[in-house]
Enzyme design. Structure first.
Site, PDB file in Angstrom:
ATOM      1  N   GLN A  98      34.917  43.720  40.872  1.00 30.23           N
ATOM      2  CA  GLN A  98      36.080  43.684  39.988  1.00 30.23           C
ATOM      3  C   GLN A  98      35.640  43.139  38.634  1.00 30.23           C
ATOM      4  O   GLN A  98      34.868  42.189  38.563  1.00 30.23           O
ATOM      5  CB  GLN A  98      37.159  42.784  40.596  1.00 30.23           C
ATOM      6  N   ASP A  99      36.133  43.746  37.564  1.00 35.86           N
ATOM      7  CA  ASP A  99      35.800  43.334  36.209  1.00 35.86           C
ATOM      8  C   ASP A  99      37.100  43.029  35.485  1.00 35.86           C
ATOM      9  O   ASP A  99      38.020  43.853  35.486  1.00 35.86           O
ATOM     10  CB  ASP A  99      35.048  44.474  35.510  1.00 35.86           C
TER      11      ASP A  99
ATOM     12  N   HIS B 258      41.065  27.389  38.393  1.00 39.68           N
ATOM     13  CA  HIS B 258      41.473  28.395  39.369  1.00 39.68           C
ATOM     14  C   HIS B 258      40.335  28.693  40.339  1.00 39.68           C
ATOM     15  O   HIS B 258      39.168  28.561  39.995  1.00 39.68           O
ATOM     16  CB  HIS B 258      41.840  29.703  38.672  1.00 39.68           C
TER      17      HIS B 258
ATOM     18  N   LYS C 243      31.702  34.448  40.271  1.00 39.82           N
ATOM     19  CA  LYS C 243      32.032  35.087  38.995  1.00 39.82           C
ATOM     20  C   LYS C 243      30.839  35.015  38.050  1.00 39.82           C
ATOM     21  O   LYS C 243      30.065  34.058  38.081  1.00 39.82           O
ATOM     22  CB  LYS C 243      33.202  34.371  38.313  1.00 39.82           C
TER      23      LYS C 243
ATOM     24  N   TYR D  38      34.887  38.746  32.694  1.00 42.35           N
ATOM     25  CA  TYR D  38      34.191  38.247  33.880  1.00 42.35           C
ATOM     26  C   TYR D  38      34.219  39.253  35.017  1.00 42.35           C
ATOM     27  O   TYR D  38      35.147  40.029  35.172  1.00 42.35           O
ATOM     28  CB  TYR D  38      34.735  36.897  34.338  1.00 42.35           C
TER      29      TYR D  38
ATOM     30  N   ASP E 188      49.849  26.575  35.787  1.00 41.58           N
ATOM     31  CA  ASP E 188      48.730  25.652  35.614  1.00 41.58           C
ATOM     32  C   ASP E 188      49.189  24.215  35.405  1.00 41.58           C
ATOM     33  O   ASP E 188      48.452  23.275  35.703  1.00 41.58           O
ATOM     34  CB  ASP E 188      47.845  26.095  34.455  1.00 41.58           C
TER      35      ASP E 188
END
Length: 182
Positions: free
Chosen positions: A47-48, A62, A72, A132, A170
């Site tokens: 996944q990008d 996170h 990552k 990422y 957050d």
């Protein structure tokens, strides 16, 4: 590709080899064969992701837990961030320790973050494009985190608290102690 170890096991700073000529620059942001040869680690990114943030945006800490944990490889395409990780692997010699590094479009550093780490960054430039790769797919039920201003972690975010931009989610994350029950 140059690889520099950080104080946290398997958390690495990667400096790609940059080629410049009269057209501009080119670099390979990831090469699985070279990465495995240089680090001894095997990773398969699936996944990008990319985010665009204004100055003062703080994202994190996170992580994904359990079978959906993610490693990552993070980098800044435009702008500058202070990237921070905390080792949450209870069996690690560096459990509970943090590491931070400035990532920007000038130094082209990338940070490899192993599974089991909490990850956060704060944008220090007017606009930042942050990219990422992840080695596992996002799963909402497996998301977790730690509050950015945890006293035990004692992170200097380089900006006054009133300049920080956070999501409501957050702001409500548990402390390190609550998260780890230690």
């Amino acid at each position: 590709m140059q690889i520099k170890k950080t104080p946290l096991k398997d958390c690495l700073i990667i400096k790609p080899r940059i080629f410049e000529d009269n057209r501009g620059t080119f670099f390979e942001s990831f090469n699985e064969e070279t990465f495995q040869k240089e680090t001894g680690l095997q990773v398969n990114f699936v996944q990008d992701n990319q985010s665009i943030s204004k100055k003062g945006t703080l994202r994190g800490f996170h992580l994904q837990t359990g079978e959906h944990a993610q490693a990552k490889l993070v980098r800044v395409v435009k702008g500058e961030v202070m990237d921070v990780v905390v080792d949450l692997r209870e069996d690690s010699d560096t459990f509970g320790e943090t590491f931070s590094v400035i990532l920007n479009e000038q130094n082209n550093f990338q940070l490899f973050i192993p599974r089991g780490f909490g990850h956060a960054f704060i944008t220090l430039s007017e606009e930042t494009i942050f990219a990422y790769k992840c080695d596992n797919y996002y799963n909402k039920e497996s998301e977790a985190g730690i509050i950015y201003n945890d006293e035990q972690l004692d992170i200097d975010w380089h900006l006054p608290k009133e300049q920080l931009i956070l999501s409501e989610k957050d702001k409500e994350l548990p402390s390190f102690k609550e998260f780890t029950n230690s």
